[in-house]
Design a protein around this motif. Sequence first.
Motif, PDB file in Angstrom:
ATOM      1  N   PRO A   1       0.814  -1.219   0.000  1.00  0.00           N
ATOM      2  CA  PRO A   1       0.000   0.000   0.000  1.00  0.00           C
ATOM      3  C   PRO A   1       0.848   1.270   0.000  1.00  0.00           C
ATOM      4  O   PRO A   1       0.483   2.270  -0.617  1.00  0.00           O
ATOM      5  CB  PRO A   1      -0.818  -0.097   1.288  1.00  0.00           C
ATOM      6  CG  PRO A   1      -0.763  -1.516   1.709  1.00  0.00           C
ATOM      7  CD  PRO A   1       0.501  -2.091   1.136  1.00  0.00           C
ATOM      8  N   GLU A   2       1.998   1.213   0.677  1.00  0.00           N
ATOM      9  CA  GLU A   2       2.869   2.391   0.737  1.00  0.00           C
ATOM     10  C   GLU A   2       3.368   2.780  -0.644  1.00  0.00           C
ATOM     11  O   GLU A   2       3.460   3.965  -0.966  1.00  0.00           O
ATOM     12  CB  GLU A   2       4.067   2.114   1.672  1.00  0.00           C
ATOM     13  CG  GLU A   2       3.690   1.952   3.120  1.00  0.00           C
ATOM     14  CD  GLU A   2       3.147   0.567   3.482  1.00  0.00           C
ATOM     15  OE1 GLU A   2       2.661   0.427   4.615  1.00  0.00           O
ATOM     16  OE2 GLU A   2       3.185  -0.360   2.642  1.00  0.00           O
TER      17      GLU A   2
ATOM     18  N   GLN B   1       1.872   1.778  -3.581  1.00  0.00           N
ATOM     19  CA  GLN B   1       0.705   2.031  -4.432  1.00  0.00           C
ATOM     20  C   GLN B   1       0.177   3.454  -4.281  1.00  0.00           C
ATOM     21  O   GLN B   1      -0.381   4.011  -5.213  1.00  0.00           O
ATOM     22  CB  GLN B   1      -0.403   1.019  -4.131  1.00  0.00           C
ATOM     23  CG  GLN B   1      -0.086  -0.387  -4.594  1.00  0.00           C
ATOM     24  CD  GLN B   1       0.016  -0.502  -6.100  1.00  0.00           C
ATOM     25  OE1 GLN B   1      -0.816   0.011  -6.845  1.00  0.00           O
ATOM     26  NE2 GLN B   1       1.057  -1.188  -6.565  1.00  0.00           N
ATOM     27  N   ARG B   2       0.389   4.091  -3.124  1.00  0.00           N
ATOM     28  CA  ARG B   2      -0.079   5.461  -2.935  1.00  0.00           C
ATOM     29  C   ARG B   2       0.608   6.431  -3.891  1.00  0.00           C
ATOM     30  O   ARG B   2       0.094   7.511  -4.171  1.00  0.00           O
ATOM     31  CB  ARG B   2       0.097   5.910  -1.482  1.00  0.00           C
ATOM     32  CG  ARG B   2       1.543   6.137  -1.064  1.00  0.00           C
ATOM     33  CD  ARG B   2       1.682   6.648   0.359  1.00  0.00           C
ATOM     34  NE  ARG B   2       1.619   8.074   0.450  1.00  0.00           N
ATOM     35  CZ  ARG B   2       2.631   8.895   0.154  1.00  0.00           C
ATOM     36  NH1 ARG B   2       3.776   8.435  -0.278  1.00  0.00           N
ATOM     37  NH2 ARG B   2       2.484  10.193   0.272  1.00  0.00           N
TER      38      ARG B   2
ATOM     39  N   ARG C   1       0.724   6.225  -6.940  1.00  0.00           N
ATOM     40  CA  ARG C   1      -0.128   6.386  -8.134  1.00  0.00           C
ATOM     41  C   ARG C   1      -0.904   7.706  -8.072  1.00  0.00           C
ATOM     42  O   ARG C   1      -1.278   8.262  -9.096  1.00  0.00           O
ATOM     43  CB  ARG C   1      -1.131   5.243  -8.237  1.00  0.00           C
ATOM     44  CG  ARG C   1      -0.533   3.908  -8.568  1.00  0.00           C
ATOM     45  CD  ARG C   1      -1.631   2.847  -8.626  1.00  0.00           C
ATOM     46  NE  ARG C   1      -1.131   1.531  -8.903  1.00  0.00           N
ATOM     47  CZ  ARG C   1      -0.947   1.022 -10.123  1.00  0.00           C
ATOM     48  NH1 ARG C   1      -1.221   1.740 -11.187  1.00  0.00           N
ATOM     49  NH2 ARG C   1      -0.494  -0.203 -10.268  1.00  0.00           N
ATOM     50  N   ASN C   2      -1.134   8.200  -6.858  1.00  0.00           N
ATOM     51  CA  ASN C   2      -1.953   9.403  -6.673  1.00  0.00           C
ATOM     52  C   ASN C   2      -1.142  10.669  -6.471  1.00  0.00           C
ATOM     53  O   ASN C   2      -1.712  11.714  -6.143  1.00  0.00           O
ATOM     54  CB  ASN C   2      -2.889   9.195  -5.476  1.00  0.00           C
ATOM     55  CG  ASN C   2      -3.809   8.016  -5.693  1.00  0.00           C
ATOM     56  OD1 ASN C   2      -4.359   7.851  -6.765  1.00  0.00           O
ATOM     57  ND2 ASN C   2      -3.940   7.175  -4.684  1.00  0.00           N
ATOM     58  N   ILE C   3       0.164  10.595  -6.641  1.00  0.00           N
ATOM     59  CA  ILE C   3       1.007  11.781  -6.475  1.00  0.00           C
ATOM     60  C   ILE C   3       1.639  12.116  -7.814  1.00  0.00           C
ATOM     61  O   ILE C   3       2.364  11.302  -8.391  1.00  0.00           O
ATOM     62  CB  ILE C   3       2.093  11.552  -5.406  1.00  0.00           C
ATOM     63  CG1 ILE C   3       1.435  11.219  -4.056  1.00  0.00           C
ATOM     64  CG2 ILE C   3       2.986  12.783  -5.281  1.00  0.00           C
ATOM     65  CD1 ILE C   3       2.419  10.874  -2.966  1.00  0.00           C
TER      66      ILE C   3
ATOM     67  N   ASN D   1       2.919  10.032 -12.924  1.00  0.00           N
ATOM     68  CA  ASN D   1       2.891  10.075 -11.468  1.00  0.00           C
ATOM     69  C   ASN D   1       4.164   9.476 -10.872  1.00  0.00           C
ATOM     70  O   ASN D   1       5.007   8.936 -11.577  1.00  0.00           O
ATOM     71  CB  ASN D   1       1.638   9.376 -10.943  1.00  0.00           C
ATOM     72  CG  ASN D   1       1.519   7.956 -11.443  1.00  0.00           C
ATOM     73  OD1 ASN D   1       2.475   7.189 -11.431  1.00  0.00           O
ATOM     74  ND2 ASN D   1       0.335   7.587 -11.902  1.00  0.00           N
TER      75      ASN D   1
ATOM     76  N   PRO E   1       1.691  15.174  -0.892  1.00  0.00           N
ATOM     77  CA  PRO E   1       0.931  15.668  -2.038  1.00  0.00           C
ATOM     78  C   PRO E   1       1.604  16.890  -2.665  1.00  0.00           C
ATOM     79  O   PRO E   1       2.267  17.665  -1.981  1.00  0.00           O
ATOM     80  CB  PRO E   1      -0.432  16.029  -1.442  1.00  0.00           C
ATOM     81  CG  PRO E   1      -0.197  16.156   0.015  1.00  0.00           C
ATOM     82  CD  PRO E   1       0.969  15.291   0.359  1.00  0.00           C
TER      83      PRO E   1
END
Length: 117
Positions: free
Chosen positions: A22-23, A25-26, A28-30, A46, A95
């Motif tokens: 998960p660390e 995979q996050r 992908r959103n940055i 990204n 972010p």
Amino acid sequence: FNDAVHSYITLHPLLVKIIDTPEFQRLRNIKQMGGAYFVYPAASHNRFEHSIGVAHLAGEMVETLMTKQPDLDITYVEALCVKVAGLCHDLGHGPFSHTFDAMFIPKALKGEKDYEN
């Protein structure tokens, strides 16, 4: 992995295990380009994609060193560590990438004088 820049790339199973966390995979959103994405919408890649590419290039670099400079005695484990470092180098980003750093880090350090980005 099918990479937009490097075409098809193969990664060591350890790197794939890291990617599946998960660390990682996050990322992908940055956005890699931070706020520049709002001005240049085509700059849409990204940190996830970028980090996989860096792992690939780090692997290419260390394998070239191992071949062309055998006197360095780079081990398989050391080469794998270079690839892992390339893959994980962006895991701490918040972010909006470095734009966030400029606002967050000084507040987190509460006035420490020696910080430079």
